[in-house]
Design a protein around this motif. Structure first.
Motif, PDB file in Angstrom:
ATOM      1  N   PHE A 171     -19.347  17.854  25.393  1.00  0.00           N
ATOM      2  CA  PHE A 171     -19.542  17.131  24.144  1.00  0.00           C
ATOM      3  C   PHE A 171     -19.929  15.680  24.391  1.00  0.00           C
ATOM      4  CE2 PHE A 171     -17.863  14.587  20.607  1.00  0.00           C
ATOM      5  CZ  PHE A 171     -18.573  15.135  19.548  1.00  0.00           C
ATOM      6  N   ARG A 172     -19.252  15.036  25.394  1.00  0.00           N
ATOM      7  CA  ARG A 172     -19.567  13.651  25.706  1.00  0.00           C
ATOM      8  C   ARG A 172     -20.951  13.539  26.298  1.00  0.00           C
ATOM      9  NH1 ARG A 172     -15.240   9.530  28.452  1.00  0.00           N
ATOM     10  NH2 ARG A 172     -16.364   7.597  27.940  1.00  0.00           N
ATOM     11  N   GLU A 173     -21.311  14.483  27.156  1.00  0.00           N
ATOM     12  CA  GLU A 173     -22.652  14.446  27.728  1.00  0.00           C
ATOM     13  C   GLU A 173     -23.728  14.580  26.630  1.00  0.00           C
ATOM     14  OE1 GLU A 173     -22.784  17.480  30.620  1.00  0.00           O
ATOM     15  OE2 GLU A 173     -21.698  16.329  32.158  1.00  0.00           O
ATOM     16  N   ARG A 174     -23.454  15.505  25.722  1.00  0.00           N
ATOM     17  CA  ARG A 174     -24.430  15.687  24.662  1.00  0.00           C
ATOM     18  C   ARG A 174     -24.475  14.500  23.694  1.00  0.00           C
ATOM     19  NH1 ARG A 174     -22.352  21.021  24.666  1.00  0.00           N
ATOM     20  NH2 ARG A 174     -21.012  20.488  22.866  1.00  0.00           N
ATOM     21  N   SER A 175     -23.355  13.837  23.566  1.00  0.00           N
ATOM     22  CA  SER A 175     -23.284  12.785  22.544  1.00  0.00           C
ATOM     23  C   SER A 175     -23.780  11.436  23.061  1.00  0.00           C
ATOM     24  CB  SER A 175     -21.858  12.656  22.015  1.00  0.00           C
ATOM     25  OG  SER A 175     -20.984  12.286  23.077  1.00  0.00           O
ATOM     26  N   CYS A 176     -23.206  10.896  24.103  1.00  0.00           N
ATOM     27  CA  CYS A 176     -23.455   9.489  24.421  1.00  0.00           C
ATOM     28  C   CYS A 176     -23.762   9.183  25.865  1.00  0.00           C
ATOM     29  CB  CYS A 176     -22.278   8.649  23.957  1.00  0.00           C
ATOM     30  SG  CYS A 176     -20.731   9.068  24.762  1.00  0.00           S
ATOM     31  N   LEU A 177     -23.463  10.078  26.825  1.00  0.00           N
ATOM     32  CA  LEU A 177     -23.601   9.710  28.241  1.00  0.00           C
ATOM     33  C   LEU A 177     -24.926  10.185  28.794  1.00  0.00           C
ATOM     34  CD1 LEU A 177     -19.987  10.471  29.538  1.00  0.00           C
ATOM     35  CD2 LEU A 177     -20.968   8.253  29.022  1.00  0.00           C
ATOM     36  N   ARG A 178     -25.300   9.573  29.856  1.00  0.00           N
ATOM     37  CA  ARG A 178     -26.529   9.898  30.532  1.00  0.00           C
ATOM     38  C   ARG A 178     -26.301  10.994  31.568  1.00  0.00           C
ATOM     39  NH1 ARG A 178     -28.998   3.854  31.732  1.00  0.00           N
ATOM     40  NH2 ARG A 178     -29.174   3.198  29.527  1.00  0.00           N
ATOM     41  N   ILE A 179     -27.417  11.398  32.163  1.00  0.00           N
ATOM     42  CA  ILE A 179     -27.359  12.470  33.176  1.00  0.00           C
ATOM     43  C   ILE A 179     -26.661  12.008  34.445  1.00  0.00           C
ATOM     44  CG2 ILE A 179     -28.767  13.990  34.617  1.00  0.00           C
ATOM     45  CD1 ILE A 179     -30.895  13.893  32.391  1.00  0.00           C
ATOM     46  N   SER A 180     -26.903  10.770  34.840  1.00  0.00           N
ATOM     47  CA  SER A 180     -26.263  10.250  36.051  1.00  0.00           C
ATOM     48  C   SER A 180     -24.745  10.137  35.892  1.00  0.00           C
ATOM     49  CB  SER A 180     -26.875   8.897  36.416  1.00  0.00           C
ATOM     50  OG  SER A 180     -26.651   7.966  35.375  1.00  0.00           O
ATOM     51  N   TRP A 181     -24.380   9.651  34.673  1.00  0.00           N
ATOM     52  CA  TRP A 181     -22.943   9.549  34.402  1.00  0.00           C
ATOM     53  C   TRP A 181     -22.273  10.921  34.428  1.00  0.00           C
ATOM     54  CZ3 TRP A 181     -19.221   6.205  34.489  1.00  0.00           C
ATOM     55  CH2 TRP A 181     -18.017   6.466  33.826  1.00  0.00           C
ATOM     56  N   VAL A 198     -23.369  13.485  36.224  1.00  0.00           N
ATOM     57  CA  VAL A 198     -23.285  13.923  37.632  1.00  0.00           C
ATOM     58  C   VAL A 198     -22.135  13.262  38.342  1.00  0.00           C
ATOM     59  CG1 VAL A 198     -24.526  13.902  39.821  1.00  0.00           C
ATOM     60  CG2 VAL A 198     -25.737  14.501  37.733  1.00  0.00           C
ATOM     61  N   TRP A 199     -21.994  11.923  38.093  1.00  0.00           N
ATOM     62  CA  TRP A 199     -20.889  11.210  38.749  1.00  0.00           C
ATOM     63  C   TRP A 199     -19.539  11.733  38.295  1.00  0.00           C
ATOM     64  CZ3 TRP A 199     -16.999   7.954  36.947  1.00  0.00           C
ATOM     65  CH2 TRP A 199     -16.318   7.256  37.939  1.00  0.00           C
ATOM     66  N   ARG A 200     -19.411  12.051  37.027  1.00  0.00           N
ATOM     67  CA  ARG A 200     -18.155  12.579  36.502  1.00  0.00           C
ATOM     68  C   ARG A 200     -17.838  13.949  37.104  1.00  0.00           C
ATOM     69  NH1 ARG A 200     -14.112  10.250  34.174  1.00  0.00           N
ATOM     70  NH2 ARG A 200     -13.786  11.999  32.735  1.00  0.00           N
TER      71      ARG A 200
END
Length: 285
Positions: free
Chosen positions: A101-111, A113-115
């Motif tokens: 949900f967070r990836e779809r909503s506000c975070l980028r692809i790199s963030w 991957v890092w997560r």
């Protein structure tokens, strides 16, 4: 003479009856002693059998309790592990949903991957920590099992020592009781023999006094009653002397036979005492 023969028969029958009662009492005392020993052995065997049954029951109960405790521990560990797996699955599911949900909503692809990498590293660390905890618990459980085995072995050794001490005490008490009973039987037999000898001696003295008195009384009566018939008196005195000699001879024969019987009984009793002493010394050695 017939009256005298009847009295002699009555006296001999009375003495034979006394001898028969003494023999019967001796047989009864021997039977009672054997019955008492058999009863003691039966009681000791019953007590030992009850003790063995009780120990076997305790061992069976202990084995059942130990198996039940192991099953309960395994069941509890399995339940805790299932709860833990369910909680971890729910957590992973919630975390995956939140991350998506967070990836779809506000975070980028790199963030993202890092997560993901960070989550993998944290999960690996957590798994390592859990593995170390499980290894430590297994070591503690093995140490506890070894300690319990050593404790049970020491308890069994102590119980064996106490059983050996009690068995030795019972054996010593039994040996002392048998020796004491043998001594009592010997003392009773000696007492009976002394009483029989005293009674025989008293009866012999009474008979001798009565025969002497009877002889003197017969002599006086015949002298005062038959002064005129001297020849008849002489013949009667001769016959009486022959009868007195015959009676004395019969009394001597009876006494000789009784002495032989008493000597034979004494010899048999002496042999029996020596045999008992030999058996006792062999048991002691």
């Amino acid at each position: 003479r017939c009256f005298y023969d009847q009295k002699i028969l009555q006296k001999t029958f009375g003495e034979w009856k006394e001898w028969w009662t003494v023999c019967r009492e001796r047989k009864l005392s021997l039977r009672a002693g054997s019955h008492y020993r058999h009863l003691l052995q039966n009681l000791i065997f019953k007590a030992w059998r009850a003790y063995v049954c009780q120990q076997q029951g305790k061992r069976n109960k202990y084995c059942v309790a130990e198996s039940h405790a192991k099953k309960q521990k395994l069941l509890r560990t399995w339940q805790h592990w299932l709860v833990y797996v369910h909680v971890q699955r729910t957590k992973h599911g919630m975390q995956s949903v939140a991350l998506a949900f967070r990836e779809r909503s506000c975070l980028r692809i790199s963030w993202a991957v890092w997560r993901r990498r960070h989550y993998q590293n944290s999960s690996g660390r957590k798994m390592n920590i859990l593995a170390l905890q499980h290894w430590a618990q297994s070591l503690q459980f093995r140490a506890w099992l070894q300690w319990r085995e050593l404790y049970l072995y020491s308890q069994n050794d102590k119980q064996k020592e106490t059983r050996a001490v009690t068995h030795h005490r019972h054996w010593e008490l039994k040996r002392c009781m048998e020796a004491w009973l043998g001594y009592l039987n010997l003392h009773r037999e000696k007492k009976l023999q002394n009483e029989l000898a005293q009674e025989h001696h008293q009866s012999r003295i009474v008979r001798q006094c009565f025969s002497d008195w009877q002889l003197s009384w017969e002599c006086r009566r015949r002298v005062h009653a038959h002064q005129k018939d001297f020849e008849k008196l002489a013949a009667r005195i001769a016959l009486w002397r022959v009868f007195a000699h015959w009676k004395h001879y019969v009394v001597l024969c009876v006494e000789e036979t009784r002495r032989c019987e008493v000597a034979e009984k004494h010899y048999k009793h002496h042999l029996l005492v020596r045999a008992l002493l030999c058996v006792r010394w062999k048991r002691l050695w």
